[in-house]
Every structure is written in C-alpha cells, then in structure tokens.
Scaffold this active site. Structure first.
Site, PDB file in Angstrom:
ATOM      1  N   TYR A  44       7.181  -2.653   3.681  1.00 62.07           N
ATOM      2  CA  TYR A  44       6.245  -2.125   4.787  1.00 62.07           C
ATOM      3  C   TYR A  44       6.629  -0.777   5.539  1.00 62.07           C
ATOM      4  O   TYR A  44       5.783  -0.429   6.327  1.00 62.07           O
ATOM      5  CB  TYR A  44       5.813  -3.168   5.623  1.00 62.07           C
ATOM      6  CG  TYR A  44       5.414  -4.311   4.713  1.00 62.07           C
ATOM      7  CD1 TYR A  44       3.978  -4.265   4.692  1.00 62.07           C
ATOM      8  CD2 TYR A  44       6.065  -5.613   4.425  1.00 62.07           C
ATOM      9  CE1 TYR A  44       3.507  -5.285   3.978  1.00 62.07           C
ATOM     10  CE2 TYR A  44       5.462  -6.563   3.840  1.00 62.07           C
ATOM     11  CZ  TYR A  44       4.039  -6.427   3.480  1.00 62.07           C
ATOM     12  OH  TYR A  44       3.601  -7.560   2.904  1.00 62.07           O
TER      13      TYR A  44
ATOM     14  N   PHE B 249       4.584 -16.319  11.675  1.00 66.36           N
ATOM     15  CA  PHE B 249       3.278 -16.332  11.470  1.00 66.36           C
ATOM     16  C   PHE B 249       2.674 -15.705   9.927  1.00 66.36           C
ATOM     17  O   PHE B 249       3.430 -15.264   9.315  1.00 66.36           O
ATOM     18  CB  PHE B 249       2.292 -15.343  12.549  1.00 66.36           C
ATOM     19  CG  PHE B 249       2.818 -13.910  12.577  1.00 66.36           C
ATOM     20  CD1 PHE B 249       2.183 -12.972  11.852  1.00 66.36           C
ATOM     21  CD2 PHE B 249       3.931 -13.617  13.410  1.00 66.36           C
ATOM     22  CE1 PHE B 249       2.475 -11.638  11.968  1.00 66.36           C
ATOM     23  CE2 PHE B 249       4.177 -12.436  13.563  1.00 66.36           C
ATOM     24  CZ  PHE B 249       3.754 -11.328  12.824  1.00 66.36           C
TER      25      PHE B 249
HETATM   26  C1  LIG Z   1       2.896  -9.789   5.866  1.00 66.17           C
HETATM   27  C2  LIG Z   1       2.872 -10.493   4.592  1.00 66.17           C
HETATM   28  O1  LIG Z   1       2.217 -11.359   4.134  1.00 66.17           O
HETATM   29  S1  LIG Z   1       4.407 -10.515   3.714  1.00 66.17           S
HETATM   30  C3  LIG Z   1       4.069 -11.350   2.104  1.00 66.17           C
HETATM   31  C4  LIG Z   1       4.012 -10.076   0.973  1.00 66.17           C
HETATM   32  N1  LIG Z   1       3.564 -10.868  -0.129  1.00 66.17           N
HETATM   33  C5  LIG Z   1       4.282 -11.443  -1.162  1.00 66.17           C
HETATM   34  O2  LIG Z   1       5.585 -11.310  -1.213  1.00 66.17           O
HETATM   35  C6  LIG Z   1       3.643 -12.168  -2.430  1.00 66.17           C
HETATM   36  C7  LIG Z   1       4.161 -11.605  -3.626  1.00 66.17           C
HETATM   37  N2  LIG Z   1       3.877 -10.208  -3.663  1.00 66.17           N
HETATM   38  C8  LIG Z   1       2.764  -9.727  -3.905  1.00 66.17           C
HETATM   39  O3  LIG Z   1       1.688 -10.580  -3.774  1.00 66.17           O
HETATM   40  C9  LIG Z   1       2.662  -8.143  -4.165  1.00 66.17           C
HETATM   41  O4  LIG Z   1       3.665  -7.868  -5.155  1.00 66.17           O
HETATM   42  C10 LIG Z   1       2.592  -7.493  -2.817  1.00 66.17           C
HETATM   43  C11 LIG Z   1       1.608  -7.912  -1.854  1.00 66.17           C
HETATM   44  C12 LIG Z   1       4.085  -7.352  -2.346  1.00 66.17           C
HETATM   45  C13 LIG Z   1       2.414  -5.833  -3.198  1.00 66.17           C
HETATM   46  O5  LIG Z   1       1.254  -5.824  -3.664  1.00 66.17           O
HETATM   47  P1  LIG Z   1       0.672  -4.630  -4.804  1.00 66.17           P
HETATM   48  O6  LIG Z   1      -0.726  -4.430  -4.910  1.00 66.17           O
HETATM   49  O7  LIG Z   1       1.424  -4.778  -5.995  1.00 66.17           O
HETATM   50  O8  LIG Z   1       1.332  -3.149  -4.088  1.00 66.17           O
HETATM   51  P2  LIG Z   1       0.867  -1.659  -4.227  1.00 66.17           P
HETATM   52  O9  LIG Z   1       0.506  -1.505  -5.586  1.00 66.17           O
HETATM   53  O10 LIG Z   1      -0.445  -1.463  -3.214  1.00 66.17           O
HETATM   54  O11 LIG Z   1       2.125  -1.236  -3.659  1.00 66.17           O
HETATM   55  C14 LIG Z   1       2.096  -0.089  -2.358  1.00 66.17           C
HETATM   56  C15 LIG Z   1       3.128   0.623  -2.369  1.00 66.17           C
HETATM   57  O12 LIG Z   1       4.279  -0.650  -1.882  1.00 66.17           O
HETATM   58  C16 LIG Z   1       5.161  -0.626  -3.138  1.00 66.17           C
HETATM   59  N3  LIG Z   1       5.644  -2.192  -3.378  1.00 66.17           N
HETATM   60  C17 LIG Z   1       4.822  -3.067  -3.582  1.00 66.17           C
HETATM   61  N4  LIG Z   1       5.290  -4.080  -3.870  1.00 66.17           N
HETATM   62  C18 LIG Z   1       6.658  -4.012  -3.337  1.00 66.17           C
HETATM   63  C19 LIG Z   1       7.947  -4.628  -3.292  1.00 66.17           C
HETATM   64  N5  LIG Z   1       7.796  -6.017  -3.649  1.00 66.17           N
HETATM   65  N6  LIG Z   1       9.184  -4.106  -3.133  1.00 66.17           N
HETATM   66  C20 LIG Z   1       9.095  -2.575  -2.734  1.00 66.17           C
HETATM   67  N7  LIG Z   1       7.988  -1.930  -2.765  1.00 66.17           N
HETATM   68  C21 LIG Z   1       6.955  -2.658  -3.201  1.00 66.17           C
HETATM   69  C22 LIG Z   1       4.735   0.115  -4.285  1.00 66.17           C
HETATM   70  O13 LIG Z   1       5.723   0.507  -5.150  1.00 66.17           O
HETATM   71  C23 LIG Z   1       3.879   1.139  -3.590  1.00 66.17           C
HETATM   72  O14 LIG Z   1       4.665   2.253  -3.055  1.00 66.17           O
HETATM   73  P3  LIG Z   1       3.969   3.615  -3.010  1.00 66.17           P
HETATM   74  O15 LIG Z   1       2.347   3.604  -2.596  1.00 66.17           O
HETATM   75  O16 LIG Z   1       4.516   4.262  -1.931  1.00 66.17           O
HETATM   76  O17 LIG Z   1       4.299   4.401  -4.437  1.00 66.17           O
END
Ligand SMILES: CC(=O)SCCNC(=O)CCNC(=O)[C@H](O)C(C)(C)COP(=O)(O)OP(=O)(O)OC[C@H]1O[C@@H](n2cnc3c(N)ncnc32)[C@H](O)[C@@H]1OP(=O)(O)O
Length: 453
Positions: A164, A453
């Site tokens: 984030y 949360f």
């Molecule tokens: C506030 C909360 O609810 S916390 C809970 C977060 N959800 C989870 O952990 C559930 C399992 N994971 C997921 O559902 C997904 O992998 C998510 C939500 C974490 C990421 O969603 P994605 O659609 O793949 O992310 P997206 O492709 O938009 O990536 C956006 C940026 O974040 C980065 N990013 C995405 N996931 C990760 C990760 N796990 N670790 C590090 N960086 C990440 C990407 O590299 C990208 O970077 P950039 O735009 O600077 O090049």
C-alpha cells in the site's frame, strides 16, 4: 464539514446506475453500491460480493443465517462496495473479480480530538485476475471519491506490508503479540482497586460499545469499531453453534463506586495444550486502574500458566505493570494501522499539539492529493498548513522532502520523522528539521489502534 459520499446506486438492490468502464481494464466494468443490510434472498448482489471476498481470502464462506448476519452487520457499518465485473454482467447474478469496501468511522488524532476517516477493507482480487491493475483501479477511484467527499485521511490494515505504500499509505501504528508467563504467583507493581465480575458475554452488548467509545477518546491511532464486534465480543456468531455461544469468557471491572470501567474477553486454549493457557479477545480499559485490574484478573486465573494476546500495544506498559517484567515475551511485532493523508490542511488542523513550531515540507504524492510544498505552522495547539508552492519555480526552500506515505506514517506522532530520516525515507535540507517535526507531532498518549477492521 464532511460531505456524504455518493454511492452511485443508492441503497436499492437493483444494479441501478451505469457501471463505469475502465480504459486500463478492457472487458471489465466497475459497479459501486451500498450494503443494504438485507438478507441474501433480498440482496443477491451483496451476497455474491461477500462470498467472493471470503473465497479470495481463502476463508470458509458463510451461508444461510450466518451469511444474513454478516450482511446485516455490513449494512450497519454503511459500507460502500466496489466490484469489478465482466462487462455486461449483472452483479446480482455474477461474482466480482475484484472487491473493495469502504466506510466512514472516527479516527482518534489526540486525546479528545477526532476526524472522520475513510476506512478501507475487503480488498481482494480473484486469483486468476491478479496483477492486471484491478487493485490499482479500485484504489485510485475510491481515494479520489473520498478526497472529493472531504475526508482528510484514508486508513486500512494491510495483509502484506509491501502493497500500500505505492498508494500513499504509511504505517502509523504498530501492534505486537505477547505471551505472559503466569505460572506460580504473579504480582503487579501496584495494587489494583475496584472489583472484577465474570459475566455472560451477551451482557457486554449493553456496556461494550460505550466503554469502547470512552477508551477510543483517549487513544490516538484508534478508530471506531466495525459492527461485527457487537457479535464477536458477545459470542453470538450464527456461523458458530448457531449463535448460542462457544465458551468465550468475559469479565468486567467496576471501580469502587460500582461503575463499569473496563472489560476483557478470553478463551481457554484447551487441555490438549502443553501449557494451559487463555487467549485474550477484546481488552477495553477506560482508566489506568481498570487496565491494572483486568491484568490482575488475567494473570491470576487458577490453573492457567500463560496468557496470550495478539493485539497488544507496542509499548512497555504491560512489562511495567507486572513486578517481573520478564514474564512478558513479545512473539511478533507488526505494522497495524496504515494511514493516507488526502487533505493536508484538514488533517493537520484536526489534531492536537504540545508545542509551537514551523516546518516547510516538500511532499511528493503520485496520486496528487497531498502533493506540494507545505508550510506547517503550529501556534497555541492549533496547526495551519499552507501550500507555498505546487509545481513551478520555488520561492521557498523546504526543510524536509518526503513522500506522502512518510507524511501519513508520522502524522499521528506514533512514528518518528527523525527515525525515517535515519532510514533514508525522509530527506533533510536543514539540519535538525526532522527532529523538530518529530517533536512537533509528538502525541500526548501512546499511539495505538485498539481494533481491526
Ligand atoms: C485493506 C485490505 O483489505 S488488505 C487485504 C488485501 N487482500 C489480500 O491480501 C487478498 C489476496 N490478494 C489479492 O486479492 C490481490 O493479490 C491484491 C488485492 C493484494 C492485489 O490485487 P492486484 O489486482 O493483483 O493488484 P494490482 O495488479 O492492481 O497491483 C497494483 C500494484 O500493487 C503491486 N502489488 C499487488 N499485489 C502485491 C503484493 N501482494 N505484494 C506487493 N506488491 C503487490 C503490484 O505490483 C502493482 O504495483 P505497481 O502498480 O506499482 O506496478
């Protein structure tokens, strides 16, 4: 004054308004709708959304009355949902490939000072659709909405610490897991007063919310609790034993006048464990005396030789509470509340300060909300942040340069700007400016988020 955030489709159960097409995500559309609180049968769109969230977190998916209970709780939080769906799909009949929920709760910025924060939760993307920019699309859209609605900060708790920062969030509070060795005779450094009473967890329905609200008012870094706490601390999840309770224990502290001042819930870890132990669920104390009494109760439970707590403040209070500080073992320390400043003047005006001071900050913000050179002036406990330059030529030189993620991390005073300078995350242009900012933002109480949360 915070403007209400438009939810797009209002509180109806139909799909209502037009979905938004995203240029960067061909074939997908974004729908935004409010949690209605209605049962699954009357709101299949929300039921499908919630099911997708649980699946993407690899959790058991609630059904029947258990699902309806969660839907009702999310309605009480007045959550707004964003879902990414295949173009043309009806959200009442299809699962989203991406989910994002948000709601507004108070963030405590100092003793007696609060602001409305944009809390973000349930961010998930289906495993087959990850790393295509779905999270980025949802996050950028919803942060813009929150900023346009006048909310000065956004907040979340993160599943991973590396996701984030790119969106401007900085870790502002930390938590730890502790194991307290309670074998033999355990004494406190100071005697506790008042009385402790074991209660049925359901009795917490009456006193829990008001005691939490009073504890919140004293705890910078904490946010208002989500509605689910009303169920978890009263041990009434419909998904477990049909809501009839699962053996959660609860004890309430009353002061000498008989007024309830705090409470704790805990659960026995079972006789199959090598060391008989309990795990603390919720611990809420509105006075220092109540905090001592709750711990006096916990460390003196018959037969119990260890107390575990997964949401302990990252301070030394517990160690100082006990005569023998080495009984407290920290098994994990982690970031907890991540903050994101959206409106610099409003955020800094909404907290209290212990001293006067002035510092010029050059803030970078890839999403633009907090970008610019800000003169932060604090006089008589009130801060005024004025934009002295945004792009173009410089009339003033900054004292410090930092990204909005660092600004957000240090905002409440729980993280030191000087420490971030030493880590290379804050650049100092005037010697001593990072230490000055640290002193300016120092909090009157330990900064800690009492809730998830
Ligand atoms: C506030 C909360 O609810 S916390 C809970 C977060 N959800 C989870 O952990 C559930 C399992 N994971 C997921 O559902 C997904 O992998 C998510 C939500 C974490 C990421 O969603 P994605 O659609 O793949 O992310 P997206 O492709 O938009 O990536 C956006 C940026 O974040 C980065 N990013 C995405 N996931 C990760 C990760 N796990 N670790 C590090 N960086 C990440 C990407 O590299 C990208 O970077 P950039 O735009 O600077 O090049």
């Amino acid at each position: 004054m915070t403007q209400p955030i438009e939810t797009g489709t209002g509180r109806g159960t139909g799909t209502g308004t037009q979905p938004e097409r995203s240029r960067s995500l061909p074939g997908l559309e974004m729908h935004r709708f409010a949690a209605t609180g209605l049962p699954a049968g009357q709101d299949p769109r929300m039921a499908r959304m919630l099911t997708a969230v649980e699946r993407n977190f690899y959790e058991e998916v609630p059904t029947g009355a258990a699902l309806d209970q969660v839907l009702e709780l999310h309605g009480r939080d007045e959550r707004t949902y964003v879902g990414l769906y295949d173009a043309g799909a009806d959200p009442a009949e299809s699962d989203p490939v991406g989910s994002f929920s948000s709601f507004v709760k108070p963030l405590q910025t100092g003793v007696g000072r609060q602001l409305d924060a944009f809390l973000i939760s349930e961010v998930t993307v289906r495993s087959t659709h990850r790393r295509r920019g779905i999270l980025r699309t949802m996050m950028e859209s919803e942060l813009s909405r929150a900023a346009a609605g006048g909310l000065p900060v956004a907040a979340l708790t993160a599943s991973e610490a590396t996701i984030y920062r790119r969106f401007g969030f900085g870790a502002a509070t930390h938590q730890r897991s502790v194991e307290v060795d309670t074998a033999g005779e355990v004494t406190l450094a100071s005697t506790s007063t008042g009385s402790m009473n074991m209660v049925d967890p359901r009795d917490l329905a009456e006193i829990g919310p008001s005691l939490y609200a009073r504890a919140l008012a004293q705890t910078p870094g904490s946010v208002g609790r989500v509605a689910a706490y009303a169920v978890s601390e009263t041990d009434s999840w419909r998904s477990k034993n049909d809501g009839r309770g699962t053996g959660l224990l609860a004890a309430v502290h009353h002061d000498e006048a008989g007024t309830p001042r705090g409470y704790v819930t805990y659960r026995f870890n079972g006789w199959d464990q090598k060391v008989p132990s309990v795990k603390v669920g919720v611990l809420v104390a509105t006075t220092a005396a109540s905090h001592r009494a709750l711990w006096d109760h916990l460390v003196n439970l018959d037969l119990i030789r260890r107390v575990d707590w997964g949401l302990a403040p990252d301070d030394r209070l517990l160690e100082n509470l006990l005569s023998d500080s080495r009984r407290v073992k920290t098994t994990r320390t982690e970031d907890h509340l991540w903050l994101r400043v959206l409106d610099v003047p409003a955020a800094f005006a909404a907290r209290s300060y212990q001293r006067d001071g002035e510092v010029v900050l050059a803030v970078t913000d890839p999403l633009g909300h907090a970008a610019g050179m800000w003169r932060l002036v604090v006089r008589d406990g009130t801060a005024c942040a004025v934009l002295v330059e945004q792009g173009g030529s410089r009339a003033t030189e900054p004292d410090l340069s930092l990204d909005v993620a660092e600004l957000s991390g240090v905002y409440l005073g729980g993280v030191s700007a000087e420490l971030l300078r030493q880590a290379g995350r804050v650049t100092e242009h005037r010697a001593g400016a990072a230490a000055e900012l640290t002193a300016l933002l120092a909090s009157d109480r330990p900064v800690f988020c009492m809730t998830g949360f």
